[in-house]
Design an enzyme around this catalytic site. Structure first.
Site, mmCIF file in Angstrom:
data_model
loop_
_atom_site.group_PDB
_atom_site.id
_atom_site.type_symbol
_atom_site.label_atom_id
_atom_site.label_comp_id
_atom_site.label_asym_id
_atom_site.label_seq_id
_atom_site.Cartn_x
_atom_site.Cartn_y
_atom_site.Cartn_z
ATOM 1 N N GLU A 466 67.335 38.419 45.929
ATOM 2 C CA GLU A 466 68.402 37.443 45.721
ATOM 3 C C GLU A 466 68.328 36.731 44.372
ATOM 4 O O GLU A 466 69.158 35.861 44.096
ATOM 5 C CB GLU A 466 68.392 36.428 46.860
ATOM 6 C CG GLU A 466 68.766 37.041 48.203
ATOM 7 C CD GLU A 466 68.639 36.081 49.361
ATOM 8 O OE1 GLU A 466 69.585 35.995 50.163
ATOM 9 O OE2 GLU A 466 67.593 35.404 49.460
ATOM 10 N N GLU A 610 58.228 30.429 56.067
ATOM 11 C CA GLU A 610 59.004 31.464 55.385
ATOM 12 C C GLU A 610 58.321 31.948 54.111
ATOM 13 O O GLU A 610 58.289 33.144 53.823
ATOM 14 C CB GLU A 610 60.399 30.941 55.060
ATOM 15 C CG GLU A 610 61.273 31.973 54.390
ATOM 16 C CD GLU A 610 62.637 31.449 54.045
ATOM 17 O OE1 GLU A 610 63.493 32.248 53.633
ATOM 18 O OE2 GLU A 610 62.859 30.227 54.178
#
Length: 697
Positions: A466, A610
């Protein structure tokens, strides 16, 4: 034929004896230092998630699966927390059992029985234990069971209340008595309307006794709590439960009365029967399990990942799993590619019925996917990067990468084809699978552009990395699109459908860029910048578009050092682990296995954050990646059109054996053995379907 039968018999004997040789410690995660860092571990049942805290009887919140409040200008939809019916306080001789008075604190997550246990001592007063369960048998309900053992004569005061989070505007609590089957029941009930008035929710709770006698509480109007007192003599033990239900207008047209009905049902059943039914369903889930011999820490770690995925979804629900599961409101509870690429594959291997629900989630939202494709000038279906219950695009407008991550449509197609490969359900393929793949193929044909040399490109996308936005010919996007076009052709052939030639042509001619040294290039303008996560490396696994070992090795070595060490998620090193294990490099595979979870591991229960720099557990996406490292890497499982097969692979050097039981629709067992003293892999392979439930041993 005889040598094969002998080998299979040996494997079967080994497998079943190995499956029996486990103790309870490998099913438990334990904390004993109250003052150490603490990340809570969720307890969920696929519809609600309960997050117990460190302090006695504290529940951080209750999450609702796929219950969203409305979006407003500048703010997207957000998954809601439910009214918490498990607010419990206990006083002994007038003193609250808070952290200043307790000793010998201990918490245990019991994965076998899906219970979160807290134990502590109040010196010279009492031993106390409590267990929190999100009931698998009642998916909108949970229960807190408490046991108090008196060390001297004591007076016990118990209070149960409701807690309404700030997700709501209007709320109210009231007390209700009713007769049910001749029994007098005492209920505390709450109702609330979400802040933007999209959803109504309700909770109901009641105290239950284990001895068959109803607890008769009083209602404190000032605190709006149910309360009761009892006196215990030295040596006496007192058991009780606080049962609660949480319902919403998403799932029930009348959540208020349904919450009450569920509380009445729990009172009718009683704690023992409720727990027995809960544990029976978890026993069925654990018929599909991963067993590691030679590394107890890895066993608990891997089983915890499996436990949390099992907790986050349920067969028949037609719901999927957001990145943080039912632990929090992280990422607003939306559904991403995390589902199809990371969490869905291990569940498809271990429980195809649960995976089917995740696929049903997409099937139910085809209409908005068609509208999205049309709105952006394409044919077929175009799935949103972030999906809420409506199935429309729910990505915040400030997150510019999301609307360009078009690979999500290919990810759904890959999941669709793999479901057929595991189940071989041709009726499903004809009625649901191929129609979906057909529309996905139409999207990619319309999304691709033909180059002067006859090749095809996909322009203006964001891939798995990303950090690279608006690029052309992203390797992962193009490879995934090519794969779904190929799968659409295969599915059409099975269903006897005529396949447009442009599907085949586009699939074969989509560009995958390369550097001059033969390394696969992430996109046409990539120059070696830091990447967020693996992109090119996904072409070898899970896509299987790069099969040459030397090409895989080049790509692994080139991109390993380019992943952001602080903000990259767990899954990159998981796919590195899969590839190194399949290439026969146990040392490197184990290094990648460790790297995929160690920076993300949070004490005391090993929940995952995460990224290495974040503290936002539980990251269910990472659990899916870790499980793929074990299932598809170390065990070598691979989904093919012929079904699930076992490819050559190796275990970490110190692992003795790995067994994956209850795989696929036929509940098969696959075994991988460690190295022999000669340094060669020991016998491994597939056994027949186990003739018994190993959990009964």
């Amino acid at each position: 034929m005889r040598p094969y039968l002998i080998g299979l018999t040996v494997t079967l004997l080994f497998s079943f004896s190995f499956l029996k040789a486990e103790n309870d410690s490998l099913w438990q995660l334990t904390a004993t230092d109250f003052h150490a860092p603490y990340a809570p571990a969720p307890m969920a049942n696929g519809c609600i998630g309960i997050l117990p805290g460190k302090t006695p009887f504290h529940i951080e919140h209750v999450m609702l699966n796929h219950v969203f409040d409305a979006a407003t200008p500048g703010v997207v939809s957000k998954a809601m927390r439910g009214i918490n019916p498990f607010r419990l306080t206990i006083k002994i001789d007038g003193e609250t059992t808070d952290t200043t008075r307790i000793k010998e604190w201990r918490q245990t997550v019991d994965m076998r029985h899906a219970a979160h246990r807290t134990e502590f001592l109040i010196p010279r007063k009492a031993k106390v234990s409590s267990e929190v369960r999100a009931l698998r048998n009642l998916p909108y309900s949970g229960m807190v069971t408490v046991k108090v053992e008196a060390l001297e004569n004591i007076r016990l005061e118990v209070r149960g209340g409701m807690e309404t989070p700030d997700d709501y505007g209007e709320s109210a609590i009231h007390y209700r008595e009713l007769d049910a089957d001749g029994n007098r029941l005492y209920l505390l009930e709450a109702k609330a309307v979400s802040a933007h008035k999209l959803r109504h929710t309700a909770s109901a709770s009641t105290f239950l006794s284990d001895n068959g006698k109803n607890i008769k509480p009083t209602f404190d109007k000032n605190t709006q709590e149910l309360c009761f007192t009892t006196v215990l003599k030295k040596g006496e033990t007192y058991d009780f439960s606080l049962a609660g239900s949480v319902c919403s207008s998403r799932d029930f047209s009348d959540p208020y009365n349904e919450a009450e009905r569920q509380a009445v049902y729990m009172a009718h059943e009683g704690p023992k029967r409720l727990i027995k039914a809960h544990e029976r369903l978890w026993k069925e889930l654990w018929q599909s399990d991963i067993r590691i011999e030679g590394d107890n820490d890895a066993q608990r770690l891997v089983r915890s990942a499996l436990f949390n995925l099992y907790s986050s979804c349920r067969a028949g629900s037609r719901l999927s799993i957001p990145p943080m599961g039912l632990s929090s409101q992280g990422y607003n509870g939306h559904i991403f590619w995390d589902t199809e690429i990371w969490m869905y594959p291990p569940l498809l291997l271990m429980h195809p019925d649960i995976a089917r629900s995740m696929l049903d989630y997409r099937m139910d939202r085809l209409a908005p996917a068609r509208r999205k494709a049309m709105a952006y000038g394409y044919r077929g279906v175009m799935f949103p990067w972030e999906s809420d219950d409506s199935g429309e695009e729910s990505t915040p407008t400030f997150a510019l990468t999301g609307p360009f991550e078009h690979h999500i449509t290919a990810d759904v197609g890959i999941a669709c084809w793999n479901y057929y490969c595991v189940t071989h359900d041709k009726e499903w393929l004809r009625n649901e699978g191929f129609p979906l793949l057909k529309e996905i193929a139409e999207f990619w044909v319309s999304r691709s552009v033909r180059n002067p040399d006859g090749s095809y490109s996909i322009e203006g996308v964001t891939g798995a990395d990303e950090y690279a936005n608006g690029v052309t010919d992203n390797a992962f996007t193009n490879a995934a699109a090519s794969l779904t076009l190929e799968y659409a052709c295969r599915a059409g052939k099975i269903c006897g459908k005529k396949i447009p030639e442009e599907w085949n042509e586009t699939s074969r001619k989509l560009r995958i860029p390369q550097f001059g040294n033969g390394v696969t290039r992430e996109h046409t303008t990539y120059q070696g910048e830091t990447i967020k996560q693996a992109d090119v490396n996904l072409l070898a696994y899970p896509l299987g578009k790069i099969t040459d070992a030397e090409q895989q090795r080049k790509d692994l070595e080139y991109y390993e050092g380019r992943i952001d060490p602080y903000n990259g998620p767990m899954m990159s090193y998981a796919v590195f682990c899969v590839q190194y294990a399949r290439m026969g490099n146990p040392g490197k595979a184990y290094e990648m296995f460790r790297r995929c979870y160690m920076p993300h591991w949070r004490p005391p229960f090993g929940v995952f954050s995460e990224t290495p720099a974040s503290n936002n557990p539980y990251f269910m996406t990472g659990a899916g990646g870790l499980l793929q490292a074990v299932l598809n890497g170390f065990c070598g499982l691979q989904i093919t059109e012929e079904g699930i097969i076992q490819l050559p692979s190796v275990l970490p050097p110190h692992w003795k054996r790995l067994a994956v039981i209850g795989v696929g629709s036929n509940r098969e067992t696959f075994v991988r053995c460690g190295m022999t003293t000669s340094g060669k892999p020991a016998h491994s392979g597939q056994t027949s379907k186990p003739p018994h439930n190993p959990q009964t041993e």
